[in-house]
Motif scaffolding. Structure first.
Motif: not given
Ligand code: SF4
Length: 70
Positions: A52-55, A22-23, A1-2, A46-48
């Motif tokens: 957290t990125c969505l949050k 981490t992002v 995902m971008l 990254k998949e992992e």
């Protein structure tokens, strides 16, 4: 995902690093940048890191974080 960031919209609230440490990271002024690619305004998450990125995306009060689901 971008994932894209718009530092001009960032109000240095610090939420995104709480949710996705981490992002995201911050300049001395508290403005957002990508931890692994400080000069880039977009990364492929990254998949992992997706959850957290969505949050972080959902919590950002100014929509300074954009996610492209395509
Ligand atoms: S959550 Fe949004 S406004 Fe807050 S620091 Fe992160 S990018 Fe900036």
């Amino acid at each position: 995902m971008l994932c894209q960031i718009v530092p001009e919209k960032c109000i240095a609230c610090g939420l995104c690093q709480i949710y996705a440490p981490t992002v995201f990271d911050y300049t001395d002024d508290g403005l957002v940048f990508f931890k692994e690619e400080p000069l880039s305004k977009e990364i492929i998450v990254k998949e992992e890191q997706l959850e957290t990125c969505l949050k972080a995306y959902q919590k950002c009060p100014t929509r300074a974080i954009l996610l492209d689901h395509n």
